[in-house]
Design a protein around this motif. Sequence first.
Motif, PDB file in Angstrom:
ATOM      1  N   LEU A   1      32.534  31.168  42.038  1.00 44.87           N
ATOM      2  CA  LEU A   1      33.663  32.105  41.998  1.00 44.87           C
ATOM      3  C   LEU A   1      34.906  31.402  41.440  1.00 44.87           C
ATOM      4  N   ILE A   2      35.468  31.994  40.443  1.00 43.09           N
ATOM      5  CA  ILE A   2      36.741  31.514  39.873  1.00 43.09           C
ATOM      6  C   ILE A   2      37.736  32.662  39.937  1.00 43.09           C
ATOM      7  N   ILE A   3      38.894  32.416  40.553  1.00 43.12           N
ATOM      8  CA  ILE A   3      39.928  33.449  40.663  1.00 43.12           C
ATOM      9  C   ILE A   3      41.074  33.099  39.707  1.00 43.12           C
ATOM     10  N   GLU A   4      41.418  34.036  38.839  1.00 44.13           N
ATOM     11  CA  GLU A   4      42.536  33.859  37.896  1.00 44.13           C
ATOM     12  C   GLU A   4      43.577  34.935  38.184  1.00 44.13           C
ATOM     13  N   ILE A   5      44.792  34.522  38.448  1.00 40.80           N
ATOM     14  CA  ILE A   5      45.883  35.454  38.713  1.00 40.80           C
ATOM     15  C   ILE A   5      46.630  35.700  37.395  1.00 40.80           C
ATOM     16  N   LEU A   6      46.677  36.943  36.936  1.00 46.71           N
ATOM     17  CA  LEU A   6      47.348  37.300  35.691  1.00 46.71           C
ATOM     18  C   LEU A   6      48.753  37.816  35.990  1.00 46.71           C
ATOM     19  N   ASN A   7      49.692  37.311  35.213  1.00 45.87           N
ATOM     20  CA  ASN A   7      51.082  37.727  35.361  1.00 45.87           C
ATOM     21  C   ASN A   7      51.294  39.054  34.645  1.00 45.87           C
ATOM     22  N   VAL A   8      51.724  40.058  35.353  1.00 49.07           N
ATOM     23  CA  VAL A   8      52.032  41.356  34.777  1.00 49.07           C
ATOM     24  C   VAL A   8      53.550  41.435  34.571  1.00 49.07           C
ATOM     25  N   ASN A   9      53.980  41.803  33.339  1.00 48.36           N
ATOM     26  CA  ASN A   9      55.406  41.874  33.036  1.00 48.36           C
ATOM     27  C   ASN A   9      55.999  43.131  33.669  1.00 48.36           C
ATOM     28  N   ASP A  10      56.288  43.023  34.943  1.00 45.60           N
ATOM     29  CA  ASP A  10      56.813  44.179  35.662  1.00 45.60           C
ATOM     30  C   ASP A  10      58.279  43.985  36.060  1.00 45.60           C
ATOM     31  N   ASN A  11      58.955  42.991  35.457  1.00 46.00           N
ATOM     32  CA  ASN A  11      60.385  42.777  35.682  1.00 46.00           C
ATOM     33  C   ASN A  11      61.109  42.785  34.342  1.00 46.00           C
ATOM     34  N   THR A  12      62.270  43.375  34.294  1.00 45.71           N
ATOM     35  CA  THR A  12      63.044  43.439  33.057  1.00 45.71           C
ATOM     36  C   THR A  12      64.098  42.340  33.038  1.00 45.71           C
TER      37      THR A  12
ATOM     38  N   THR B   1      44.675  41.254  41.827  1.00 45.31           N
ATOM     39  CA  THR B   1      43.457  41.986  41.454  1.00 45.31           C
ATOM     40  C   THR B   1      42.504  41.049  40.740  1.00 45.31           C
ATOM     41  N   ILE B   2      41.238  41.455  40.685  1.00 44.75           N
ATOM     42  CA  ILE B   2      40.228  40.702  39.934  1.00 44.75           C
ATOM     43  C   ILE B   2      40.228  41.237  38.519  1.00 44.75           C
ATOM     44  N   ALA B   3      40.434  40.339  37.558  1.00 42.59           N
ATOM     45  CA  ALA B   3      40.584  40.759  36.184  1.00 42.59           C
ATOM     46  C   ALA B   3      39.338  41.486  35.672  1.00 42.59           C
ATOM     47  N   ASP B   4      38.151  40.963  35.982  1.00 41.86           N
ATOM     48  CA  ASP B   4      36.902  41.593  35.509  1.00 41.86           C
ATOM     49  C   ASP B   4      35.928  41.683  36.684  1.00 41.86           C
ATOM     50  N   PRO B   5      35.973  42.783  37.449  1.00 40.86           N
ATOM     51  CA  PRO B   5      35.104  42.920  38.635  1.00 40.86           C
ATOM     52  C   PRO B   5      33.620  42.814  38.319  1.00 40.86           C
ATOM     53  N   SER B   6      33.222  43.113  37.063  1.00 38.88           N
ATOM     54  CA  SER B   6      31.787  43.059  36.725  1.00 38.88           C
ATOM     55  C   SER B   6      31.245  41.640  36.771  1.00 38.88           C
ATOM     56  N   LYS B   7      32.153  40.646  36.633  1.00 34.18           N
ATOM     57  CA  LYS B   7      31.706  39.259  36.673  1.00 34.18           C
ATOM     58  C   LYS B   7      31.675  38.711  38.101  1.00 34.18           C
ATOM     59  N   ALA B   8      32.214  39.429  39.033  1.00 35.09           N
ATOM     60  CA  ALA B   8      32.199  39.005  40.439  1.00 35.09           C
ATOM     61  C   ALA B   8      31.930  40.231  41.310  1.00 35.09           C
ATOM     62  N   PRO B   9      30.730  40.829  41.197  1.00 37.54           N
ATOM     63  CA  PRO B   9      30.446  42.083  41.931  1.00 37.54           C
ATOM     64  C   PRO B   9      30.311  41.883  43.430  1.00 37.54           C
ATOM     65  N   ASP B  10      30.143  40.634  43.881  1.00 39.80           N
ATOM     66  CA  ASP B  10      29.881  40.409  45.303  1.00 39.80           C
ATOM     67  C   ASP B  10      31.152  40.174  46.119  1.00 39.80           C
ATOM     68  N   VAL B  11      32.320  40.123  45.463  1.00 40.52           N
ATOM     69  CA  VAL B  11      33.568  39.897  46.176  1.00 40.52           C
ATOM     70  C   VAL B  11      34.598  40.933  45.750  1.00 40.52           C
ATOM     71  N   ALA B  12      35.588  41.079  46.598  1.00 41.49           N
ATOM     72  CA  ALA B  12      36.675  41.995  46.285  1.00 41.49           C
ATOM     73  C   ALA B  12      37.954  41.502  46.949  1.00 41.49           C
ATOM     74  N   VAL B  13      39.090  41.948  46.413  1.00 44.23           N
ATOM     75  CA  VAL B  13      40.394  41.597  46.979  1.00 44.23           C
ATOM     76  C   VAL B  13      40.881  42.799  47.786  1.00 44.23           C
ATOM     77  N   ARG B  14      41.199  42.519  49.047  1.00 44.20           N
ATOM     78  CA  ARG B  14      41.776  43.544  49.908  1.00 44.20           C
ATOM     79  C   ARG B  14      43.087  42.992  50.486  1.00 44.20           C
ATOM     80  N   GLY B  15      44.177  43.521  49.937  1.00 47.91           N
ATOM     81  CA  GLY B  15      45.480  42.993  50.349  1.00 47.91           C
ATOM     82  C   GLY B  15      45.628  41.555  49.944  1.00 47.91           C
ATOM     83  N   ASN B  16      45.841  40.674  50.944  1.00 51.44           N
ATOM     84  CA  ASN B  16      45.969  39.242  50.684  1.00 51.44           C
ATOM     85  C   ASN B  16      44.737  38.475  51.135  1.00 51.44           C
TER      86      ASN B  16
END
Length: 351
Positions: free
Chosen positions: A65-76, A34-49
């Motif tokens: 355009l700078i894309i930053e992938i954030l790690n979500v702690n979704d594994n225990t 996902t895009i962390a802050d869509p307001s900073k990149a209104p002209d692009v979007a992520v659809r799937g891969n």
Amino acid sequence: MLTCCVSENPIHVEENNKAGLVISNITITDPPVTIADPSKAPDVAVRGNTLVLTKTIDYEEQLPLIIEILNVNDNTPKFPQKVLNYNINELFPVNKTWKTVTANDPDNDQIYYRLDPNTDGAKYFKLKTQNTPELILKKPIDYEKTKSLQLILFAMGSPNDPPADTVTINIIVLDQDNKPPVFEPCSEILGSTASICLNAVYTGNITQGKNETGPLQLNPQQIQAVDGDKGINTLIQYRMVDDHGNTFKINQNTGEITMSKPVTSLNPVVLTVMAYQENDHYKYFTTTVTLNVLKVNKCPPRFTKVEYYGNIRENSEPESIVFEQGSTSKPLTIKAEDCDFPDVSKKKAVG
């Protein structure tokens, strides 16, 4: 850890494109992206891969355009094994790390650990820190008191989370050769970290001027010593520290005491007996055997009369006093004498 990859080259797009145009593919090992802050990149979007344009662009404009992938702690966190079985030497040093038991987190996030305080092992072990699962021995272990222990270790994503996973650690305590022999019967005293044995002392009787045949009979039992390390049970042997002029002998293997010649004095004889490990003579303990010397019994006790007569009231209660014949107030006294103990006989006769 997430791995993401987009093209390292500049992205070229023809102007007057249609909205929804795919401008780059996204390679990722663990979607979604996902895009962390869509307001900073209104002209692009992520659809799937894929990365797409959301509008038609003109040649005169550029889209930084700078894309930053954030790690979500979704594994225990998870332990590789649910049960671990270990041995520990009873002489393992206090305040030293014994084992390190770690869990794994696919997100590579920090893991927090906690020991279940309701296990018997919790009073012996502690964790180095809540993030360092080094098991440290905090008090000595005595094999004679504790043969086995158990720990339950929890792993969590944060200090206040409920346990995400647990591992049970079963511990067998190994006996070490660190205690001397113990004379039986042992009066055991339990301390906070170890048990202490008060060794038995022995007594017996011998007769003045008489050479007793066979092993002397002692109280509370015949001499017996066992290895203080019951899990090892080394062979125990015996010796006499003082044989009183070769008057007494002891069997090296059984501890039985015999006489070689009579004792002439009436004074008590005190023997010191040593029990030691057959494989290590420096591990030993001593006890005492006190022998009371009795006079020779020359004659049996005799009653002063052949017959005694008395009377008792009719319908008397059990244990009522029997009176001398012809008397209602003088109790009937039965007397015996022994020429071997004249003083005692006189006192009994007076009584």
